[in-house]
Motif scaffolding. Structure first.
Motif, PDB file in Angstrom:
ATOM      1  N   PRO A   1      11.205   5.033 -20.127  1.00  0.00           N
ATOM      2  CA  PRO A   1      11.283   6.275 -20.599  1.00  0.00           C
ATOM      3  C   PRO A   1      10.001   7.001 -20.574  1.00  0.00           C
ATOM      4  CG  PRO A   1      12.489   5.126 -22.077  1.00  0.00           C
ATOM      5  CD  PRO A   1      11.925   4.332 -21.241  1.00  0.00           C
ATOM      6  N   GLN A   2      10.021   8.292 -19.459  1.00  0.00           N
ATOM      7  CA  GLN A   2       8.595   9.254 -19.840  1.00  0.00           C
ATOM      8  C   GLN A   2       7.461   8.501 -19.372  1.00  0.00           C
ATOM      9  OE1 GLN A   2       8.990  11.606 -23.292  1.00  0.00           O
ATOM     10  NE2 GLN A   2      10.745  12.914 -22.376  1.00  0.00           N
ATOM     11  N   GLY A   3       7.390   7.116 -18.823  1.00  0.00           N
ATOM     12  CA  GLY A   3       6.218   6.169 -18.667  1.00  0.00           C
ATOM     13  C   GLY A   3       4.923   6.475 -17.796  1.00  0.00           C
ATOM     14  N   PHE A   4       5.295   7.790 -17.317  1.00  0.00           N
ATOM     15  CA  PHE A   4       4.543   8.139 -16.003  1.00  0.00           C
ATOM     16  C   PHE A   4       4.427   9.684 -16.331  1.00  0.00           C
ATOM     17  CE2 PHE A   4       2.764   9.045 -11.747  1.00  0.00           C
ATOM     18  CZ  PHE A   4       1.878   8.351 -11.301  1.00  0.00           C
ATOM     19  N   ARG A   5       3.115  10.061 -16.436  1.00  0.00           N
ATOM     20  CA  ARG A   5       2.428  11.280 -16.376  1.00  0.00           C
ATOM     21  C   ARG A   5       1.960  11.991 -15.019  1.00  0.00           C
ATOM     22  NH1 ARG A   5       1.670  13.799 -20.701  1.00  0.00           N
ATOM     23  NH2 ARG A   5       0.549  11.977 -22.130  1.00  0.00           N
ATOM     24  N   LEU A   6       2.621  13.088 -14.370  1.00  0.00           N
ATOM     25  CA  LEU A   6       2.674  13.647 -13.381  1.00  0.00           C
ATOM     26  C   LEU A   6       1.190  14.395 -13.621  1.00  0.00           C
ATOM     27  CD1 LEU A   6       6.469  13.897 -12.293  1.00  0.00           C
ATOM     28  CD2 LEU A   6       4.552  12.867 -11.353  1.00  0.00           C
ATOM     29  N   PRO A   7       0.666  14.577 -11.844  1.00  0.00           N
ATOM     30  CA  PRO A   7      -0.982  15.645 -12.388  1.00  0.00           C
ATOM     31  C   PRO A   7      -0.419  16.632 -13.008  1.00  0.00           C
ATOM     32  CG  PRO A   7      -0.420  14.152 -10.329  1.00  0.00           C
ATOM     33  CD  PRO A   7       0.614  14.201 -10.862  1.00  0.00           C
ATOM     34  N   ASP A   8       0.427  17.664 -12.469  1.00  0.00           N
ATOM     35  CA  ASP A   8       0.723  18.689 -13.314  1.00  0.00           C
ATOM     36  C   ASP A   8       0.719  18.068 -14.929  1.00  0.00           C
ATOM     37  OD1 ASP A   8       3.393  17.630 -13.248  1.00  0.00           O
ATOM     38  OD2 ASP A   8       4.023  19.370 -12.420  1.00  0.00           O
ATOM     39  N   GLY A   9       1.373  17.297 -15.598  1.00  0.00           N
ATOM     40  CA  GLY A   9       1.304  17.118 -17.142  1.00  0.00           C
ATOM     41  C   GLY A   9       2.255  16.836 -16.579  1.00  0.00           C
ATOM     42  N   THR A  10       3.402  16.991 -16.200  1.00  0.00           N
ATOM     43  CA  THR A  10       4.662  16.528 -16.215  1.00  0.00           C
ATOM     44  C   THR A  10       4.951  14.838 -16.534  1.00  0.00           C
ATOM     45  OG1 THR A  10       6.149  16.679 -14.628  1.00  0.00           O
ATOM     46  CG2 THR A  10       5.810  18.908 -16.238  1.00  0.00           C
TER      47      THR A  10
ATOM     48  N   PHE B   1      -3.700   7.339  -3.806  1.00  0.00           N
ATOM     49  CA  PHE B   1      -4.728   7.006  -5.452  1.00  0.00           C
ATOM     50  C   PHE B   1      -5.408   8.252  -5.978  1.00  0.00           C
ATOM     51  CE2 PHE B   1      -5.567   1.998  -4.821  1.00  0.00           C
ATOM     52  CZ  PHE B   1      -4.182   2.340  -4.061  1.00  0.00           C
ATOM     53  N   ARG B   2      -6.155   9.439  -4.908  1.00  0.00           N
ATOM     54  CA  ARG B   2      -6.491  10.363  -5.511  1.00  0.00           C
ATOM     55  C   ARG B   2      -5.481  11.387  -5.966  1.00  0.00           C
ATOM     56  NH1 ARG B   2     -10.259   7.422  -5.934  1.00  0.00           N
ATOM     57  NH2 ARG B   2     -12.782   7.643  -4.714  1.00  0.00           N
ATOM     58  N   ALA B   3      -4.354  11.434  -5.349  1.00  0.00           N
ATOM     59  CA  ALA B   3      -2.872  12.479  -5.462  1.00  0.00           C
ATOM     60  C   ALA B   3      -2.456  11.908  -7.427  1.00  0.00           C
ATOM     61  CB  ALA B   3      -1.985  12.292  -4.643  1.00  0.00           C
ATOM     62  N   GLY B   4      -2.691  11.018  -7.415  1.00  0.00           N
ATOM     63  CA  GLY B   4      -2.077  10.526  -8.947  1.00  0.00           C
ATOM     64  C   GLY B   4      -0.198   9.847  -8.881  1.00  0.00           C
ATOM     65  N   ASP B   5       0.069  10.633  -8.117  1.00  0.00           N
ATOM     66  CA  ASP B   5       1.610  10.986  -8.463  1.00  0.00           C
ATOM     67  C   ASP B   5       3.056  10.125  -7.636  1.00  0.00           C
ATOM     68  OD1 ASP B   5       1.311  11.388  -6.059  1.00  0.00           O
ATOM     69  OD2 ASP B   5       2.337  13.323  -6.096  1.00  0.00           O
ATOM     70  N   THR B   6       1.982   8.753  -7.181  1.00  0.00           N
ATOM     71  CA  THR B   6       2.736   7.533  -7.032  1.00  0.00           C
ATOM     72  C   THR B   6       2.708   5.917  -7.802  1.00  0.00           C
ATOM     73  OG1 THR B   6       2.261   7.433  -5.017  1.00  0.00           O
ATOM     74  CG2 THR B   6       3.887   8.573  -5.174  1.00  0.00           C
TER      75      THR B   6
END
Length: 161
Positions: A141-150, A24-29
């Motif tokens: 489309p573009q539904g998730f923002r990854l921690p690096d902003g992409t 959860f802290r990683a925020g990428d999945t």
């Protein structure tokens, strides 16, 4: 190595949190606030119909939940979530948890299982779900923002049981 999958107990709360917290802290999945509290995370994870843990030689290395995907007229479709410890990924734990969750869902009378928001960049999950018979039935489309902003797409996957 001996793996057991069983229903979660109160004594498992700390071990399950130790699995959920880094994911959860990683925020990428997961589309969950990376700052979620332990109490809220465990309430979310254990708040469904079934919560499971996978033990490998006595150590909890994975967890899953099963719940209805929606209420009322949508309650015949299941939803599930899975987390495996980073040290044990690639060892078939998620696959074994998925098999157990699908069996539990079938036994409970669910007609299908749906994953509402699978981050497309989570290649391991997408591969496992599609290899297990899930079909991509929708794309955000573009539904998730990854921690690096992409941003990347989020997928909706479905499987008839």
């Amino acid at each position: 190595m001996s793996m057991t999958i069983r229903r979660v107990g109160d004594a498992d709360r700390a071990a399950v949190w130790s699995l959920l917290k880094p994911v959860f802290r990683a925020g990428d999945t997961y589309a969950i606030d990376p700052e979620i509290t332990e109490a809220d995370a465990l309430a979310y994870w254990f708040g469904g119909q079934v919560a499971l843990v996978a033990e490998l030689d006595g150590e909890i290395v994975g967890t899953a939940y099963l719940r209805p995907n929606a209420a009322g007229g949508g309650s015949h479709v299941a939803n599930a979530g899975f987390v495996t410890s980073s040290a044990h990924r690639g060892k078939g734990i998620a696959r074994r948890l998925l098999d157990r969750v699908l069996a539990e869902a079938t036994e409970a009378g669910y007609a299908a299982m749906q994953f509402n928001f699978v981050v497309e960049a989570n290649a391991r999950a997408v591969t496992l779900w599609t290899m297990s018979g899930f079909s991509v039935i929708g794309r955000i489309p573009q539904g998730f923002r990854l921690p690096d902003g992409t941003v990347c797409d989020a997928l909706i996957l479905h499987k008839t049981l």
